[in-house]
Design an enzyme around this catalytic site. Structure first.
Site, short mmCIF file in Angstrom:
data_model
loop_
_atom_site.label_atom_id
_atom_site.label_comp_id
_atom_site.label_asym_id
_atom_site.label_seq_id
_atom_site.Cartn_x
_atom_site.Cartn_y
_atom_site.Cartn_z
N HIS A 47 0.86 -1.18 0.00
CA HIS A 47 0.00 0.00 0.00
C HIS A 47 0.90 1.23 0.00
O HIS A 47 2.12 1.11 0.08
CB HIS A 47 -0.96 -0.01 1.19
CG HIS A 47 -0.31 0.11 2.53
ND1 HIS A 47 0.53 -0.85 3.05
CD2 HIS A 47 -0.35 1.11 3.46
CE1 HIS A 47 0.95 -0.47 4.25
NE2 HIS A 47 0.45 0.72 4.51
N ASP A 77 5.97 4.64 4.85
CA ASP A 77 6.98 3.70 5.35
C ASP A 77 7.03 2.42 4.51
O ASP A 77 7.91 1.59 4.72
CB ASP A 77 6.74 3.37 6.82
CG ASP A 77 5.32 2.91 7.13
OD1 ASP A 77 4.37 3.47 6.57
OD2 ASP A 77 5.16 1.99 7.97
#
Length: 315
Positions: A63, A67
């Site tokens: 996704h 991060d």
């Protein structure tokens, strides 16, 4: 020679720490290199781990939270700079196409044509990835997120004792594997089924940001290696539920109920320090009695071979 191992490049969650880089995981599998969720700093972590852009054949993004993807520009530009000539396929949720475009072309550089984009959607998109099939499944997170699973086809294991009994040796063994039968020195016909046994293919799964859902268990079912987020400890289970994450105890439950062989806990919140780390494995082991590894940056974790004792992870 077959090489199947996880090279851990980063293990922190939203914020890197002094000891944990942003996410990044390179799964090396028989000549393929699956780079999962390259976060910020992945390019440097690859250098420190002794792997390079030529080792990457897939970039797999779960996704588009930072991060899990802010390392894409550096990795793409390094692939271009190093003159990688083989195809590098990039798999990511199609709903994040805008973000992929921004990352893929984040700055001025001499571009490369080897990257083939593979945006996907739906309940179980899959790709032919050389020695394995790569399948994605939707997870439960505030933004659309997918996990990944690699499956090797089933095969057969040759039985040396049976081969010797029938006098099958040398090039005749290869012919037996290819053709399904071969003529022995005594003139008899030897069938593959007489000198081999079924060998189930190996598998691995990569599960990042998610709450417990059907997709988590479908990805993890009977895998040899499960890399799974354990962002929080159970004392912060309310936070985990609020933000769509798992606790270490939940990761252990997934491994236990899914028949996992080796469990790798990753994506650790920056709120925890070294003194807290034993609690992650302790919580996972409340449900799971198999091997539990708390991932650290630059660790190497082999995919456990089924015909040998389980190998230990190394730093």
């Amino acid at each position: 020679m077959s090489l199947r191992e996880l090279v851990v490049l980063g293990t922190s969650s939203a914020v890197p720490t002094r000891h944990r880089n942003h996410n990044g995981y390179l799964l090396r599998w028989d000549g393929e290199g699956f780079l999962f969720d390259p976060g910020e700093g992945t390019q440097r972590q690859m250098i420190r781990a002794g792997v390079g852009s030529h080792d990457v054949t897939w970039i797999c993004v779960t996704h588009f939270h930072g991060d899990h993807c802010l390392g894409v520009p550096g990795v793409v530009q390094r692939i271009a700079r190093d003159g990688v000539t083989h195809r590098v396929r990039a798999a990511y949720p199609a709903s994040g196409e805008t973000y992929w475009r921004r990352l893929r072309h984040a700055s001025v550089f001499a571009d490369t044509s080897v990257i083939e984009e593979c945006p996907f959607s739906g309940p179980a998109p899959s790709f032919d990835a050389g020695p394995v099939t790569l399948t994605a499944r939707p997870l439960a997170h505030p933004v659309e997120s997918y996990g990944y699973r690699l499956d090797e086809p089933d095969g057969r294991r040759m039985l040396p004792g049976r081969l010797a009994e029938r006098g099958v040796r040398g090039p005749a063994i290869g012919e037996l594997q290819r053709e399904g039968s071969v003529r022995a020195p005594d003139g008899s016909v030897v069938l593959l089924s007489e000198c081999s046994e079924p060998r189930p293919g190996q598998s691995a799964a990569f599960v990042m940001d998610t709450a417990l859902c059907d997709g988590v268990f479908a990805l993890a079912e009977d895998v040899d290696l499960l890399v799974i987020e354990s962002t929080f400890l159970s004392t912060e289970s309310d936070l985990a539920a609020r933000y769509g994450h798992l606790t270490a105890a939940q990761a252990g439950r997934v491994a236990a109920e899914s028949g996992v062989r080796r469990l790798v806990l990753a994506h650790v919140s920056e709120r925890y320090d070294a003194a807290d780390e034993p609690r992650f494995t302790e919580e996972a082991r409340l449900a799971f009695d198999g091997e539990v590894v708390l991932a650290h940056d630059l660790m190497r974790v082999p995919v456990p071979r089924r015909d040998h004792p389980v190998q230990r992870a190394t730093k």
